[in-house]
Design an enzyme around this catalytic site. Structure first.
Site, short mmCIF file in Angstrom:
data_model
loop_
_atom_site.label_atom_id
_atom_site.label_comp_id
_atom_site.label_asym_id
_atom_site.label_seq_id
_atom_site.Cartn_x
_atom_site.Cartn_y
_atom_site.Cartn_z
N GLU A 1 0.87 -1.25 0.12
CA GLU A 1 0.11 0.05 -0.06
C GLU A 1 0.85 1.24 -0.16
O GLU A 1 1.89 1.39 0.77
CB GLU A 1 -1.01 -0.25 1.16
CG GLU A 1 -1.71 -1.10 1.21
CD GLU A 1 -3.14 -1.22 2.12
OE1 GLU A 1 -3.86 -0.13 1.99
OE2 GLU A 1 -3.30 -2.15 2.74
C1 LIG Z 1 -5.39 -10.22 7.73
C2 LIG Z 1 -4.05 -9.17 7.64
C3 LIG Z 1 -4.17 -8.43 6.49
C4 LIG Z 1 -3.17 -7.26 6.43
N1 LIG Z 1 -3.16 -6.85 5.13
C5 LIG Z 1 -2.05 -5.76 4.93
C6 LIG Z 1 -1.86 -5.37 3.38
O1 LIG Z 1 -2.27 -5.50 2.60
N2 LIG Z 1 -0.62 -4.53 3.48
C7 LIG Z 1 0.15 -4.14 4.34
O2 LIG Z 1 1.13 -3.49 4.32
N3 LIG Z 1 -0.10 -4.73 5.89
C8 LIG Z 1 -1.01 -5.67 5.78
N4 LIG Z 1 -1.20 -6.03 7.26
C9 LIG Z 1 -0.23 -5.62 8.17
C10 LIG Z 1 1.15 -6.46 8.14
O3 LIG Z 1 0.78 -7.97 7.85
C11 LIG Z 1 1.81 -6.09 9.47
O4 LIG Z 1 1.88 -4.78 9.81
C12 LIG Z 1 3.10 -6.75 9.64
O5 LIG Z 1 3.18 -7.83 8.92
C13 LIG Z 1 3.67 -6.91 10.97
O6 LIG Z 1 4.84 -7.27 11.42
P1 LIG Z 1 5.51 -7.43 12.64
O7 LIG Z 1 6.87 -7.98 12.61
O8 LIG Z 1 5.21 -6.04 13.53
O9 LIG Z 1 4.49 -8.28 13.73
P2 LIG Z 1 4.42 -10.09 13.20
O10 LIG Z 1 4.17 -10.18 11.89
O11 LIG Z 1 3.15 -10.27 14.05
O12 LIG Z 1 5.74 -10.60 14.00
C14 LIG Z 1 5.68 -10.72 15.10
C15 LIG Z 1 6.29 -12.34 15.33
O13 LIG Z 1 6.21 -12.60 16.93
C16 LIG Z 1 5.88 -13.76 17.12
N5 LIG Z 1 5.63 -14.20 18.34
C17 LIG Z 1 4.45 -13.95 18.98
N6 LIG Z 1 4.42 -14.17 20.17
C18 LIG Z 1 5.56 -14.64 20.58
C19 LIG Z 1 6.27 -15.20 21.58
N7 LIG Z 1 5.56 -15.36 22.77
N8 LIG Z 1 7.53 -15.93 21.60
C20 LIG Z 1 8.00 -15.70 20.39
N9 LIG Z 1 7.67 -15.32 19.45
C21 LIG Z 1 6.38 -14.76 19.27
C22 LIG Z 1 4.88 -14.06 16.06
O14 LIG Z 1 4.47 -15.53 15.79
C23 LIG Z 1 5.35 -13.25 14.84
O15 LIG Z 1 6.04 -14.29 13.89
C24 LIG Z 1 -2.02 -7.00 7.45
C25 LIG Z 1 -2.19 -7.94 8.56
C26 LIG Z 1 -3.20 -8.93 8.63
C27 LIG Z 1 -3.04 -9.79 9.85
#
Ligand SMILES: Cc1cc2nc3c(=O)[nH]c(=O)nc-3n(C[C@H](O)[C@H](O)[C@H](O)COP(=O)(O)OP(=O)(O)OC[C@H]3O[C@@H](n4cnc5c(N)ncnc54)[C@H](O)[C@@H]3O)c2cc1C
Ligand SMILES: *[C@@H]1O[C@H](CO)[C@@H](O)[C@H](O)[C@H]1NC(C)=O
Length: 504
Positions: A87
């Site tokens: 996006e």
């Molecule tokens: C349905 C959906 C649609 C989306 N659509 C879009 C889109 O179209 N475009 C866009 O830009 N963004 C979109 N997003 C948002 C985007 O996916 C997220 O902003 C981004 O991937 C988040 O990354 P992160 O590293 O912050 O978190 P996460 O990807 O959640 O990474 C955190 C990690 O921590 C791990 N974890 C959790 N608890 C523990 C624990 N206790 N111990 C060890 N590990 C743990 C999890 O398993 C995960 O792998 C969407 C999200 C979803 C769910």
């Protein structure tokens, strides 16, 4: 404290004391544990690595790298059950993930034409609304949104003037009794809920008009439909500092999968991280990249408990829920061709199987439809059997296409982001009245515990590029503290206001 957890705590404290005396492992700088191998954790690790911090350990709860970027094999094709779109494309600045997606990795992607949707709005009992009629309503909503933008531009930077999108609509006398017709309602849903996963009542005007992602990087959205999966982007970044096999999977002893972090002990000297399988890891610092939803649960116990200001910040933000339901059919019965990809069901119940998408180019021959629900409907479908969800969705299709022989879906997939204890929702939404101050608090370290993740992104919370940039930012905060002795400073809620006053 229960006796057993007291013993555990004591054991951890002893490990902590031992850890202080253990020599640092080879490499420059400290030992850092990263909790979570999603986009932000992997990105933080890359930044640390580039700064010369080599003693890294990434602990990931699930069996995979990628987190909320997650491909899933459905009816013979890999679909994306998490993030799907890049996006913010085609603007003045380049979205930092776009060159990696479109050039380096060459992930198959498709421009999404949402303008065409006005021609594809179905009545509650079948048949299309006149395009002109829908366009007029759309134009009026565009006008109101623009007025809202002007109003937001005048607001105090502290957030003290902020209001919900709904209140803004009322100020401009837009739908004073709520959307009057199902078509008004679904267009409102399309504009707000379908993007922010919460209704206008809960969404901040100030942070939404404009949304930094589109203002900075462009209005376009490109849908990634590549059989390697959008998660390839995370693997690619990981591969820049972790070993991978020929298939691109991370196979590196510094990444441990299926390690559910349950406890983090921290003091001025170091940290100890414990996992569900009773392993313990000590380090100098820990970066927690788990979602806001996870931080709002008791999955990870912090010892000592996080300070009040941090807990308040964590609970000030909302973890929204966005659910992409996939349905497979024995054959196509829906209209196809240019401009037909997105279609809409104008139910009199808000958000009831409203937003539909077909995939003639993306997944040719798969006969798969996707319907998106959010918020209350997401929680509801997560709690019912998939067969019930399938029956509801197919019933909606039969109402949309009354003259058509709509077959039963042969398969359904309902992601459960909200029930999943490792996510607890899909992404964060910016609440009303908060500004950079509360965001700074959310991402501020507590002693040797650092935080990253989509929700800590300075401007792009809720997005993949937000998670990517947040990882780098949080790593920089740590690097600055360790190597330059510059501590992260939470900017005051009224700092911007004071600066403006002084400039006058
Ligand atoms: C349905 C959906 C649609 C989306 N659509 C879009 C889109 O179209 N475009 C866009 O830009 N963004 C979109 N997003 C948002 C985007 O996916 C997220 O902003 C981004 O991937 C988040 O990354 P992160 O590293 O912050 O978190 P996460 O990807 O959640 O990474 C955190 C990690 O921590 C791990 N974890 C959790 N608890 C523990 C624990 N206790 N111990 C060890 N590990 C743990 C999890 O398993 C995960 O792998 C969407 C999200 C979803 C769910
Ligand atoms: C994406 O890459 C393709 C092919 O390399 C190119 O033609 C196209 O212009 C790029 N798209 C954007 C929006 O940059």
């Amino acid at each position: 404290m229960k006796p057993s957890s007291f013993v555990t705590a004591m054991a951890a404290v002893l490990v902590l004391i031992a850890a202080q005396h253990a020599p640092l492992a080879a490499g420059r700088g400290p030992r850092v544990i990263i909790v979570g191998a999603g986009m932000s954790g992997i990105s933080a690790g890359k930044r640390l690595w580039d700064a010369g911090v080599r003693d890294l350990l990434i602990l990931e709860a699930t069996g995979r790298v990628g987190g909320r970027m997650h491909k899933h094999n459905f009816g013979g094709v890999n679909v994306e059950i998490g993030a799907n779109w890049v996006e913010g494309v085609n603007g003045e600045k380049t979205n930092p993930i776009w060159p990696m997606v479109n050039s380096t990795l060459n992930l198959r992607n498709f421009y999404s034409d949402f303008d065409g949707v006005v021609a594809n709005v179905y009545k509650e009992n079948g048949g299309l609304y006149e395009e002109e009629y829908v366009q007029k309503k759309m134009d009026r909503a565009d006008e109101v949104e623009e007025l809202g933008g002007k109003l937001a531009a005048e607001m105090d930077p502290s957030g003290s003037d902020d209001m919900s999108i709904l209140a803004m609509q009322r100020i401009f006398n837009h739908q004073p009794n709520g959307p009057a017709t199902p078509v008004d309602m679904v267009l409102d849903y399309f504009r707000y809920d379908y993007e922010f996963a919460e209704p206008p009542r809960a969404t901040s005007l100030q942070n939404t008009e404009p949304t930094a992602t589109f203002a900075d990087f462009g209005d376009d959205a490109h849908f990634v439909a590549d059989q390697r999966g959008f998660e390839t982007l995370v693997h690619h970044i990981a591969g820049q500092y972790l070993s991978t096999d020929n298939a691109g999977n991370v196979v590196d002893p510094r990444l441990k999968l299926n390690k559910v972090v349950r406890g983090i002990w921290y003091n001025r000297r170091g940290v100890v991280v414990s996992t569900e399988d009773n392993s313990r890891y000590s380090a100098d610092y820990v970066i927690v990249s788990t979602s806001l939803g996870v931080l709002q649960s008791d999955l990870i116990q912090f010892n000592p408990q996080l300070p009040d200001w941090k807990i308040i910040a964590i609970y000030r933000f909302d973890m929204a829920v966005y659910t992409k339901i996939f349905l497979k059919f024995p054959r196509k019965f829906w209209p196809t061709g240019p401009g037909k990809q997105f279609f809409v069901y104008a139910s009199s119940r808000r958000g009831y199987y409203g937003m539909w998408q077909s995939f003639e180019e993306e997944y040719p021959g798969a006969n798969v439809l996707m319907v998106t629900v959010t918020d209350r409907e997401s929680r509801r479908v997560e709690q019912q059997p998939d067969d019930a969800t399938k029956a509801e969705a197919v019933a909606v299709l039969r109402r949309m296409f009354p003259g058509v022989d709509v077959p039963d879906a042969t398969d359904v997939y309902v992601p459960r982001w909200w029930s999943d204890r490792f996510f607890r929702g899909s992404y964060s939404n910016w609440p009303i009245g908060v500004n950079r101050y509360e965001y700074d608090q959310l991402r501020a370290p507590v002693g040797r515990v650092y935080f990253t993740g989509e929700h800590t992104s300075e401007h792009y919370n809720g997005y993949v590029h937000g998670a990517y940039l947040a990882g780098m930012d949080s790593a920089d905060i740590l690097i600055n503290s360790v190597f330059n002795k510059v501590e992260f400073k939470v900017r005051g809620k009224y700092d911007d206001l004071q600066a403006a006053a002084e400039a006058m």
